[in-house]
Design a protein around this motif. Structure first.
Motif, PDB file in Angstrom:
ATOM      1  N   ASP A  14       0.870  -1.180   0.000  1.00  0.00           N
ATOM      2  CA  ASP A  14       0.000   0.000   0.000  1.00  0.00           C
ATOM      3  C   ASP A  14       0.902   1.224   0.000  1.00  0.00           C
ATOM      4  N   ASP A  15       0.490   2.245  -0.748  1.00  0.00           N
ATOM      5  CA  ASP A  15       1.334   3.447  -0.801  1.00  0.00           C
ATOM      6  C   ASP A  15       1.186   4.317   0.450  1.00  0.00           C
TER       7      ASP A  15
ATOM      8  N   GLN B  52      -7.270   8.484  -0.766  1.00  0.00           N
ATOM      9  CA  GLN B  52      -6.477   7.992   0.364  1.00  0.00           C
ATOM     10  C   GLN B  52      -7.183   8.247   1.690  1.00  0.00           C
TER      11      GLN B  52
HETATM   12 MG    MG Z   1      -3.439   3.628  -2.359  1.00  0.00          MG
END
Ligand code: MG
Lengths: 320, 102
Positions: A14-15, B52
């Protein structure tokens, strides 16, 4: 040799560091080891090297997307068997369908419910373990517990391929129990089975964990010894030869068993194909049989160890 | 719009306390990336940050932030809509983000 289970390893891709931190805490009571990757490129490398039991894969990442990573994982024979759960913020059903089409095992939406994610992880790991077990069973010889012929063929190709890349030394041994038919005739088949099993356990005992011992068929065994010099290979064969010769067989008074060994080593074998390797080891084995059995012959060198006193075989006959 | 602080639903959860604190500490950075993206009309960046926040906020006990981020993301995905027309969603998210507290 067949490896015991280790703690399952989970690769989290996951970033977002915030997701890594959260999962590290939420999954810390699971029986898992963690590997982390923040980019797809990193993930592919780790997956290949570390062979995790499961990959949790984000879809939206800078650089390689999760879909691209999944595709690459499934296209590489080293990583295609590793189950992948997509963990994504996208609830779009087209994304889910695409993930499954590309070979994902499961799809979990972010924000994820932690108990549900835990359950899905455990279920994926269990399934993976069962698949591995079935796959391994299909490659194991039932009587001796050694790898079987099918595995040997596959593994020899793998070792020869890696040798082509690295040029590391490799030894192949084919060995055969002497006068096995006679032994069966005189003592019965249960005695024959006992000797096969006893020989297998000697192999397990004398060989290193990186060596590969296989039942090649009948009373014939094949040993792949990676990273082994000719001297080391001869010594290993001779240890096994002496051990089987010295072994006493309880319940079978008067029974003794010996074995002959044919060795092919990369130093003496400028050839590349599995067939040629097997042929070379086989011809050395034939020489060991012809030379009187209970001995080790090396391809290109002749007698390497042992050499019994008996000369009981006319050289023209088929040695067995 | 209110300016009252918003606390994590997991504020009392011991294993989460440190994590929530970190998440809150990082908020000013997220807010300035949101503002930068808005000021430079970087629609993709804006959508990524919203994406995100949607994925991570609820896990840290800030479900309202997550929902607001999802609204902004959805609005931005609708290519029929001009960037200017998602101002309300953007402002709502920015407001919630600035109220997040540990
Ligand atoms: Mg991501």
């Amino acid at each position: 040799m067949v490896h015991a289970d280790r703690k399952p390893v989970l690769l989290l891709v996951d970033d977002q560091p915030a997701i890594h931190r959260l999962l590290a805490v939420k999954l810390r009571n699971e029986e898992l080891e963690f590997l982390t990757a923040f980019t797809g490129e990193e993930a592919l490398e780790l997956a290949k090297e570390q062979q995790p039991s499961l990959i949790l894969l984000d879809l939206t990442m800078p650089g390689m997307s999760g879909f691209e990573v999944l595709k690459a994982l499934k296209e590489n024979t080293d990583t295609m068997e590793i189950p992948v759960i997509i963990v994504s913020g996208s609830t779009d059903s087209r994304h889910k369908v695409r993930a499954f089409e590309l070979g994902a095992m499961d799809y979990v939406c972010k924000p994820f419910d932690v108990p549900e994610l835990r359950a899905r992880i455990q279920s994926a790991i269990k399934l993976h373990r069962l698949m591995k077990m079935l796959e391994q069973r299909a490659q194991i010889d039932g009587l001796t517990g050694l790898w079987n012929r099918a595995y040997f063929d596959k593994r020899l190709e793998i070792e020869l391929n890696s040798r082509r890349r690295t040029n590391r030394p490799l030894a192949l041994v084919i060995c055969d129990l002497d006068h096995f038919k006679l032994l069966n005739d005189n003592y019965g088949h249960p005695a024959g089975d006992t000797v096969l099993q006893g020989f297998a356990s000697l192999l397990n005992h004398e060989l290193r964990s990186s060596d590969v011992a296989c039942r090649y068929g009948g009373e014939e065994f094949a040993l792949i010894l990676p990273e082994t010099t000719p001297d080391e290979a001869i010594r290993a064969c001779d240890r096994i030869r002496l051990a089987i010769d010295a072994k006493s067989w309880k319940n079978y008074e008067g029974l003794s068993a010996t074995a002959s060994f044919g060795l092919a080593h990369s130093d003496d074998l400028p050839v590349e194909t599995a067939e040629e390797w097997i042929e070379a080891a086989d011809s050395a084995l034939y020489e060991a049989k012809r030379g009187g059995r209970n001995q080790v012959h090396a391809y290109g060198h002749g007698l390497a160890a042992g050499g019994a006193l008996e000369i009981d075989e006319p050289p023209t006959e088929q040695a067995a | 719009m209110s300016n009252d602080p918003i606390y994590s639903a997991f504020a009392e959860d011991e294993e989460m306390a440190e994590l929530v604190e970190m998440f809150v500490e990082e908020m000013p950075d997220r807010i300035s990336s949101l503002q930068d993206a808005w000021e430079s009309s970087a629609r993709n960046d804006l959508q990524n940050i919203a994406h995100q926040l949607k994925g991570s906020s609820a896990g840290y006990g800030f479900a309202a932030v997550g929902r607001s981020a999802a609204d902004l993301e959805d609005a931005l995905k609708d290519m029929e809509r001009e960037l200017a027309s998602v101002k309300a969603e953007f402002d709502a998210l920015l407001n919630l983000c600035s109220r997040v507290s540990a």
